[in-house]
Write a protein that holds these residues in place. Structure first.
Motif, PDB file in Angstrom:
ATOM      1  N   LEU A  68       0.829  -1.200   0.000  1.00  0.00           N
ATOM      2  CA  LEU A  68       0.000   0.000   0.000  1.00  0.00           C
ATOM      3  C   LEU A  68       0.869   1.259   0.000  1.00  0.00           C
ATOM      4  CD1 LEU A  68      -2.894   1.032   0.018  1.00  0.00           C
ATOM      5  CD2 LEU A  68      -2.803   0.980   2.511  1.00  0.00           C
ATOM      6  N   PHE A  69       1.891   1.262   0.826  1.00  0.00           N
ATOM      7  CA  PHE A  69       2.801   2.411   0.872  1.00  0.00           C
ATOM      8  C   PHE A  69       3.375   2.687  -0.518  1.00  0.00           C
ATOM      9  CE2 PHE A  69       7.136   3.995   1.000  1.00  0.00           C
ATOM     10  CZ  PHE A  69       6.979   5.171   1.709  1.00  0.00           C
ATOM     11  N   HIS A  70       3.886   1.656  -1.163  1.00  0.00           N
ATOM     12  CA  HIS A  70       4.516   1.849  -2.479  1.00  0.00           C
ATOM     13  C   HIS A  70       3.488   2.227  -3.548  1.00  0.00           C
ATOM     14  CE1 HIS A  70       8.538   0.957  -1.225  1.00  0.00           C
ATOM     15  NE2 HIS A  70       8.089  -0.098  -0.564  1.00  0.00           N
ATOM     16  N   LEU A  71       2.301   1.682  -3.472  1.00  0.00           N
ATOM     17  CA  LEU A  71       1.259   2.061  -4.423  1.00  0.00           C
ATOM     18  C   LEU A  71       0.911   3.547  -4.312  1.00  0.00           C
ATOM     19  CD1 LEU A  71      -1.100  -1.017  -4.091  1.00  0.00           C
ATOM     20  CD2 LEU A  71      -0.008  -0.234  -6.217  1.00  0.00           C
ATOM     21  N   THR A  72       0.905   4.062  -3.095  1.00  0.00           N
ATOM     22  CA  THR A  72       0.563   5.482  -2.925  1.00  0.00           C
ATOM     23  C   THR A  72       1.698   6.400  -3.359  1.00  0.00           C
ATOM     24  OG1 THR A  72       1.283   5.603  -0.608  1.00  0.00           O
ATOM     25  CG2 THR A  72      -1.041   5.014  -1.027  1.00  0.00           C
TER      26      THR A  72
ATOM     27  N   LEU B  27      -3.706  10.212   2.317  1.00  0.00           N
ATOM     28  CA  LEU B  27      -3.615   8.761   2.130  1.00  0.00           C
ATOM     29  C   LEU B  27      -2.159   8.311   2.166  1.00  0.00           C
ATOM     30  CD1 LEU B  27      -4.733   5.946   1.457  1.00  0.00           C
ATOM     31  CD2 LEU B  27      -4.678   6.622  -0.966  1.00  0.00           C
ATOM     32  N   GLN B  28      -1.286   9.067   1.526  1.00  0.00           N
ATOM     33  CA  GLN B  28       0.136   8.729   1.552  1.00  0.00           C
ATOM     34  C   GLN B  28       0.670   8.727   2.986  1.00  0.00           C
ATOM     35  OE1 GLN B  28       1.446  11.818  -1.236  1.00  0.00           O
ATOM     36  NE2 GLN B  28       2.170  10.191  -2.598  1.00  0.00           N
ATOM     37  N   GLU B  29       0.305   9.747   3.756  1.00  0.00           N
ATOM     38  CA  GLU B  29       0.772   9.843   5.141  1.00  0.00           C
ATOM     39  C   GLU B  29       0.209   8.712   5.995  1.00  0.00           C
ATOM     40  OE1 GLU B  29      -0.407  13.841   6.101  1.00  0.00           O
ATOM     41  OE2 GLU B  29       1.304  14.716   5.016  1.00  0.00           O
TER      42      GLU B  29
END
Length: 151
Positions: free
Chosen positions: A67-71, A111-113
């Motif tokens: 999820l982190f990398h997708l964002t 969302l990224q944070e």
């Protein structure tokens, strides 16, 4: 002769518009694919947080890393103007995205944070996972509420 000129003109416009439309459809398909991957990973994390599946630290960490990398994926080519639900049937993106681009961008940054915070605690146990998953869900929901058509 006028009919043929009109037909020729329409064909010429279509020939030039087709590549742009193909690019726009590619952008829509790419962003929808990205959202499906968000959903795939959030389903794992949410399932654990809600007790619908057993907590697995390694699986939780992998989903949070994903999820982190997708964002972090570059969004600049995924949102061409004119690819909203009023213009293209294959999308649920509201035209308000482009009318309120600063707010839309701020919601994506949230969302990224939230995904970064989730990545930092996903493998630390269920008590750490639950609030972090809730924050990701809240950031998703805030954007959906304003910028996504109901299905």
């Amino acid at each position: 002769m006028g009919f043929y000129k009109t037909l020729y003109g329409a064909a010429l416009v279509a020939a030039f518009a087709a590549p742009a439309l193909a690019q726009d459809m590619n952008a829509i398909e790419a962003r929808q694919g990205q959202f499906k991957l968000y959903g795939h990973n959030i389903a794992v994390l949410g399932g654990m947080a809600q007790g619908r599946m057993d907590y697995d630290a390694e699986m939780a960490q992998t989903a949070a890393d994903n999820l982190f990398h997708l964002t972090r994926h570059d969004q600049s080519r995924l949102w061409p103007e004119g690819t909203d639900s009023s213009m293209v049937m294959e999308t649920r993106a509201k035209a308000e995205i482009w009318e309120n681009l600063d707010d839309f961008t701020a919601k994506f940054v949230a969302l990224q944070e939230a995904s970064a915070a989730l990545q930092g605690v996903a493998g630390d146990g269920l008590d750490a996972l639950r609030p972090a998953v809730g924050a990701v869900g809240a950031s998703c929901g805030a954007c959906h509420e304003d910028y996504r058509e109901e299905s």
